[in-house]
Design an enzyme around this catalytic site. Structure first.
Site, PDB file in Angstrom:
ATOM      1  N   ASP A  67      -3.494   4.916   6.393  1.00 24.28           N
ATOM      2  CA  ASP A  67      -3.065   5.690   5.151  1.00 24.28           C
ATOM      3  C   ASP A  67      -3.218   5.986   4.470  1.00 24.28           C
ATOM      4  O   ASP A  67      -4.678   6.463   3.663  1.00 24.28           O
ATOM      5  CB  ASP A  67      -1.983   4.297   4.890  1.00 24.28           C
ATOM      6  N   ASN A 136       3.403  -9.132   3.291  1.00 27.99           N
ATOM      7  CA  ASN A 136       5.108  -9.642   4.035  1.00 27.99           C
ATOM      8  C   ASN A 136       5.243  -9.203   5.389  1.00 27.99           C
ATOM      9  O   ASN A 136       5.886  -8.684   5.698  1.00 27.99           O
ATOM     10  CB  ASN A 136       5.334  -7.959   3.044  1.00 27.99           C
ATOM     11  N   HIS A 138       2.922  -6.681   6.920  1.00 32.66           N
ATOM     12  CA  HIS A 138       2.745  -4.904   6.837  1.00 32.66           C
ATOM     13  C   HIS A 138       1.412  -4.683   7.968  1.00 32.66           C
ATOM     14  O   HIS A 138       1.136  -5.697   7.115  1.00 32.66           O
ATOM     15  CB  HIS A 138       3.551  -4.008   6.097  1.00 32.66           C
ATOM     16  N   GLU A 143       6.182  -1.328   6.342  1.00 33.76           N
ATOM     17  CA  GLU A 143       6.799  -2.125   5.456  1.00 33.76           C
ATOM     18  C   GLU A 143       7.633  -3.441   6.485  1.00 33.76           C
ATOM     19  O   GLU A 143       8.231  -2.038   7.640  1.00 33.76           O
ATOM     20  CB  GLU A 143       7.504  -1.440   4.292  1.00 33.76           C
TER      21      GLU A 143
END
Ligand code: PGA
Length: 243
Positions: A67, A136, A138, A143
């Site tokens: 990313d 979380n 990801h 996400e």
């Protein structure tokens, strides 16, 4: 899913580096999927050591990063281009033309995403994908809520992700709100996946991941790793402490 629990971060980094080196020695034209963030820093240090002291060569290795922040050009110190160059690429013998990271300032983000996915299919398949995990759940910047069939796409970063990454910037206000990430499906195209996690702040994510085999769902993107047949999780005792 294979789980390896080691004493501490150093041991996790060394074991991950050992597995990467083993793959390079077996195939010097390896295609490696790389991650950024705090977790892989020790892995990169160990790979650099392997290059300098044992002559492990990256000359023919290709790397594909997960990313990049949208809006940061390659020279921005917090861009993933700069991160990869400073922490890894400049210390080894890799050809920079063999390293791929999404363009953070593309003319058209949509075109960049399509182009990057095409590159993954052309240069790949990724033989070994390295991953961290967000608190979380990801993977990459996929996400919670991401479509499991997603390919490379633009994401809006969650506030928790921006807060977790703010230490790479002067302040949280500087952390971009969007990024380009390869998708969940792009990650699952890899032949082998190794996920690293270290520290108490990842304990919840590791527990949820390991308990999600029967509950694969978009609210916890890492759960889709259960649908792949060659995934190894390397964690330290702290990250494994509440499993
Ligand atoms: P970290 O990030 O390694 O900085 O904890 C991991 C991730 O967000 O995937």
């Amino acid at each position: 899913m294979k789980v390896i629990v080691l004493d501490n971060y150093d041991e996790v980094s060394k074991e991950a580096a050992r597995l990467v080196e083993e793959k390079i020695l077996a195939d010097d034209e390896l295609v490696l999927g790389l991650a950024t963030g705090s977790t892989p820093l020790g892995l990169y240090e160990n790979l650099i050591k392997g290059h300098k002291t044992r002559g492990i060569s990256f000359k023919n290795v290709k790397t594909i990063n997960l990313d990049e922040y949208l809006g940061l050009d390659n020279n921005h110190p917090a861009s993933y281009h700069a991160f990869m160059f400073e922490t890894f690429f400049k210390h080894i013998d890799i050809e920079l033309t063999n390293t791929y990271i999404p363009d953070g300032v593309p003319k058209s983000a949509e075109e960049e995403c399509a182009c990057y996915e095409g590159m993954i299919d052309h240069v790949g398949p990724v033989n070994l994908q390295l991953l961290g995990i967000g608190t979380n759940g990801h993977i990459g910047f996929n996400e919670p809520g991401t479509d499991p069939n997603s390919l490379t796409h633009v994401v809006e970063l969650k506030e928790s992700t921006r807060e977790n990454n703010a230490h790479f910037f002067q302040s949280i206000d500087e952390v971009p709100k969007h990024a380009i990430t390869i998708g969940i499906q792009s990650i699952l195209k890899s032949e082998q996946i190794i996920l690293l996690a270290s520290g108490k702040n990842k304990a919840n994510a590791v527990k949820t991941l390991l308990e999600s085999k029967e509950k694969v769902n978009p609210d916890f993107p890492a759960s889709y790793l259960w649908t792949h047949d060659d995934v190894t999780i390397i964690v330290d005792k702290d990250a494994y402490s509440i499993v």
